[in-house]
Design a protein around this motif. Sequence first.
Motif, mmCIF file in Angstrom:
data_model
loop_
_atom_site.group_PDB
_atom_site.id
_atom_site.type_symbol
_atom_site.label_atom_id
_atom_site.label_comp_id
_atom_site.label_asym_id
_atom_site.label_seq_id
_atom_site.Cartn_x
_atom_site.Cartn_y
_atom_site.Cartn_z
ATOM 1 N N GLY A 58 0.813 -1.212 0.000
ATOM 2 C CA GLY A 58 0.000 0.000 0.000
ATOM 3 C C GLY A 58 0.845 1.260 0.000
ATOM 4 O O GLY A 58 0.406 2.313 -0.480
ATOM 5 N N LEU A 59 2.075 1.170 0.542
ATOM 6 C CA LEU A 59 2.966 2.324 0.525
ATOM 7 C C LEU A 59 3.320 2.712 -0.903
ATOM 8 O O LEU A 59 3.448 3.894 -1.230
ATOM 9 N N TYR A 60 3.484 1.700 -1.776
ATOM 10 C CA TYR A 60 3.795 1.976 -3.173
ATOM 11 C C TYR A 60 2.600 2.644 -3.857
ATOM 12 O O TYR A 60 2.771 3.507 -4.727
ATOM 13 N N GLU A 61 1.407 2.262 -3.450
ATOM 14 C CA GLU A 61 0.215 2.892 -4.006
ATOM 15 C C GLU A 61 0.133 4.352 -3.565
ATOM 16 O O GLU A 61 -0.194 5.235 -4.361
ATOM 17 N N LEU A 62 0.449 4.609 -2.292
ATOM 18 C CA LEU A 62 0.448 5.989 -1.796
ATOM 19 C C LEU A 62 1.508 6.816 -2.507
ATOM 20 O O LEU A 62 1.253 7.967 -2.898
ATOM 21 N N ALA A 63 2.712 6.237 -2.699
ATOM 22 C CA ALA A 63 3.792 6.964 -3.376
ATOM 23 C C ALA A 63 3.398 7.306 -4.809
ATOM 24 O O ALA A 63 3.726 8.384 -5.324
ATOM 25 N N ALA A 64 2.677 6.389 -5.473
ATOM 26 C CA ALA A 64 2.229 6.656 -6.838
ATOM 27 C C ALA A 64 1.209 7.784 -6.853
ATOM 28 O O ALA A 64 1.221 8.639 -7.748
ATOM 29 N N ALA A 65 0.330 7.821 -5.836
ATOM 30 C CA ALA A 65 -0.659 8.893 -5.757
ATOM 31 C C ALA A 65 0.013 10.233 -5.492
ATOM 32 O O ALA A 65 -0.438 11.278 -5.978
ATOM 33 N N LEU A 66 1.106 10.206 -4.725
ATOM 34 C CA LEU A 66 1.855 11.436 -4.429
ATOM 35 C C LEU A 66 2.844 11.777 -5.534
ATOM 36 O O LEU A 66 3.401 12.881 -5.539
ATOM 37 N N ASP A 67 3.087 10.824 -6.443
ATOM 38 C CA ASP A 67 4.040 10.996 -7.543
ATOM 39 C C ASP A 67 5.442 11.262 -7.012
ATOM 40 O O ASP A 67 6.129 12.186 -7.445
ATOM 41 N N VAL A 68 5.860 10.457 -6.038
ATOM 42 C CA VAL A 68 7.209 10.572 -5.464
ATOM 43 C C VAL A 68 7.830 9.183 -5.396
ATOM 44 O O VAL A 68 7.113 8.177 -5.330
ATOM 45 N N PRO A 69 9.148 9.080 -5.416
ATOM 46 C CA PRO A 69 9.805 7.767 -5.311
ATOM 47 C C PRO A 69 9.819 7.281 -3.868
ATOM 48 O O PRO A 69 9.617 8.054 -2.925
ATOM 49 N N THR A 75 18.371 -1.991 7.226
ATOM 50 C CA THR A 75 18.756 -1.895 8.630
ATOM 51 C C THR A 75 18.906 -3.285 9.216
ATOM 52 O O THR A 75 18.611 -4.294 8.579
ATOM 53 N N ALA A 76 19.341 -3.337 10.471
ATOM 54 C CA ALA A 76 19.490 -4.621 11.150
ATOM 55 C C ALA A 76 18.147 -5.265 11.434
ATOM 56 O O ALA A 76 18.070 -6.462 11.714
ATOM 57 N N PHE A 77 17.074 -4.483 11.356
ATOM 58 C CA PHE A 77 15.744 -5.007 11.678
ATOM 59 C C PHE A 77 14.921 -5.296 10.431
ATOM 60 O O PHE A 77 13.802 -5.771 10.524
ATOM 61 N N GLY A 78 15.439 -5.012 9.253
ATOM 62 C CA GLY A 78 14.712 -5.225 8.006
ATOM 63 C C GLY A 78 14.950 -4.069 7.051
ATOM 64 O O GLY A 78 15.907 -3.306 7.200
ATOM 65 N N VAL A 79 14.068 -3.928 6.071
ATOM 66 C CA VAL A 79 14.188 -2.862 5.073
ATOM 67 C C VAL A 79 13.156 -1.783 5.403
ATOM 68 O O VAL A 79 11.952 -2.058 5.461
ATOM 69 N N PHE A 80 13.644 -0.558 5.632
ATOM 70 C CA PHE A 80 12.751 0.558 5.936
ATOM 71 C C PHE A 80 12.443 1.304 4.639
ATOM 72 O O PHE A 80 13.335 1.783 3.947
ATOM 73 N N LEU A 81 11.155 1.376 4.309
ATOM 74 C CA LEU A 81 10.688 2.057 3.104
ATOM 75 C C LEU A 81 10.009 3.349 3.508
ATOM 76 O O LEU A 81 9.249 3.397 4.479
ATOM 77 N N ASP A 82 10.257 4.409 2.729
ATOM 78 C CA ASP A 82 9.750 5.716 3.117
ATOM 79 C C ASP A 82 9.432 6.537 1.868
ATOM 80 O O ASP A 82 10.145 6.476 0.871
ATOM 81 N N ALA A 83 8.332 7.272 1.912
ATOM 82 C CA ALA A 83 7.958 8.182 0.831
ATOM 83 C C ALA A 83 7.427 9.462 1.457
ATOM 84 O O ALA A 83 6.675 9.401 2.442
ATOM 85 N N ALA A 96 7.077 2.029 6.018
ATOM 86 C CA ALA A 96 6.837 0.622 6.351
ATOM 87 C C ALA A 96 8.172 -0.050 6.623
ATOM 88 O O ALA A 96 9.188 0.298 6.006
ATOM 89 N N LEU A 97 8.179 -0.971 7.571
ATOM 90 C CA LEU A 97 9.362 -1.778 7.862
ATOM 91 C C LEU A 97 9.042 -3.201 7.445
ATOM 92 O O LEU A 97 8.164 -3.847 8.024
ATOM 93 N N VAL A 98 9.736 -3.706 6.406
ATOM 94 C CA VAL A 98 9.423 -5.015 5.838
ATOM 95 C C VAL A 98 10.689 -5.871 5.804
ATOM 96 O O VAL A 98 11.792 -5.388 6.044
ATOM 97 N N SER A 99 10.503 -7.137 5.489
ATOM 98 C CA SER A 99 11.652 -8.036 5.362
ATOM 99 C C SER A 99 12.300 -7.854 3.994
ATOM 100 O O SER A 99 11.726 -7.240 3.082
ATOM 101 N N PHE A 106 7.718 -6.486 -3.419
ATOM 102 C CA PHE A 106 7.070 -5.215 -3.721
ATOM 103 C C PHE A 106 7.742 -4.508 -4.902
ATOM 104 O O PHE A 106 7.087 -3.830 -5.691
ATOM 105 N N GLU A 107 9.065 -4.671 -5.009
ATOM 106 C CA GLU A 107 9.813 -4.010 -6.076
ATOM 107 C C GLU A 107 9.848 -4.831 -7.363
ATOM 108 O O GLU A 107 10.492 -4.447 -8.334
ATOM 109 N N GLY A 108 9.176 -5.984 -7.361
ATOM 110 C CA GLY A 108 9.123 -6.818 -8.563
ATOM 111 C C GLY A 108 10.426 -7.509 -8.865
ATOM 112 O O GLY A 108 10.703 -7.861 -10.016
ATOM 113 N N GLN A 109 11.250 -7.729 -7.835
ATOM 114 C CA GLN A 109 12.529 -8.392 -8.024
ATOM 115 C C GLN A 109 12.458 -9.808 -7.465
ATOM 116 O O GLN A 109 11.660 -10.096 -6.570
#
Length: 218
Positions: A58-69, A75-83, A96-99, A106-109
Motif C-alpha cells: 500500500g505504501l507503493y500505491e500511496l507513493a504513486a498517488a503522491l508521484d514521489v519515489p 537496517t538490522a531489523f529489516g528494510v525501511f521504506l519511506d515516501a 513501512a518496515l518489511v523483510s 514489492f519491487e518486482g525483483q
Amino acid sequence: MDQATGTTPAADSFEHAHAVIGSLITGLAVRPFAVETEQDFPSGWRVHCKYRAENGVGLYELAAALDVPITRADTAFGVFLDAIARVQGIEVRGSALVSTEQAAEFEGQPAPTTTVPETTTTAPAEAATIVPLARATTDAAQVPAVTPVPAINTERLDEEDEPRCVRCGCTENAACEGGCYWVRNRQMVALCSACATTEELQAMAYVPAGAEAADGAR
C-alpha cells in the motif's frame, strides 16, 4: 475541500491537514493501519501514514498517488521504506518496515537466495601432506594457509551497540526527519515517537533521547 458550513479550512489548521489526507486515503485500495496528524512548528502540519509489513504494498500505491519515489534503507531489523511529499502545504509521509523478501516482492525483483556451497569428500590418499616442522622454513609453500579466528567477546555488545528504533532504525545521532524522541514501552525496546502509534504515545511516558533535549526531541 469545503466543510459542511461552506467555509474552507485555514491552510495552517488541523482541519486542512485532515481534509488533505482524507482525500488521499479514500482513493487507496490498501490503506495504512495508522494515520498520525501532528503540528511541527517549523514546517507546519504533517501527516504520517504507517503500513504494516504484510500490507506494505500500500505504501507503493500511496507513493504513486503522491508521484514521489520510495527511498529504501537496509537496517538490522529489516528494510525501511519511506515516501514523503508536500500536498497543499501539508507534509505527507508514508513508511513501512518489511523483510528483505517482502521488499523484493514489492519491487518486482526475485527474492534473494542463499547459495549453499557444495561439499566434497577427499579420499585418504589425496589428503594434504603434513610438512615436518624442520622443513617449514624451506617448504612453506606446501603448507596450507590458516587464518586463526579470534573468539567474539559478546559481553559488551549491548553497551557498544548504538540504540536503534525497532521500526525505522533511527539512532541517537541520526534521528527521523523533523526530530523524534524515545518512547518508553513495556517491551523495553528502542522505539521512537515517529514510529509509535497514538495509543503507544498516550500510554507510555516518553524519554528524551539526549540529556540536553529538554523537550524530548532529537
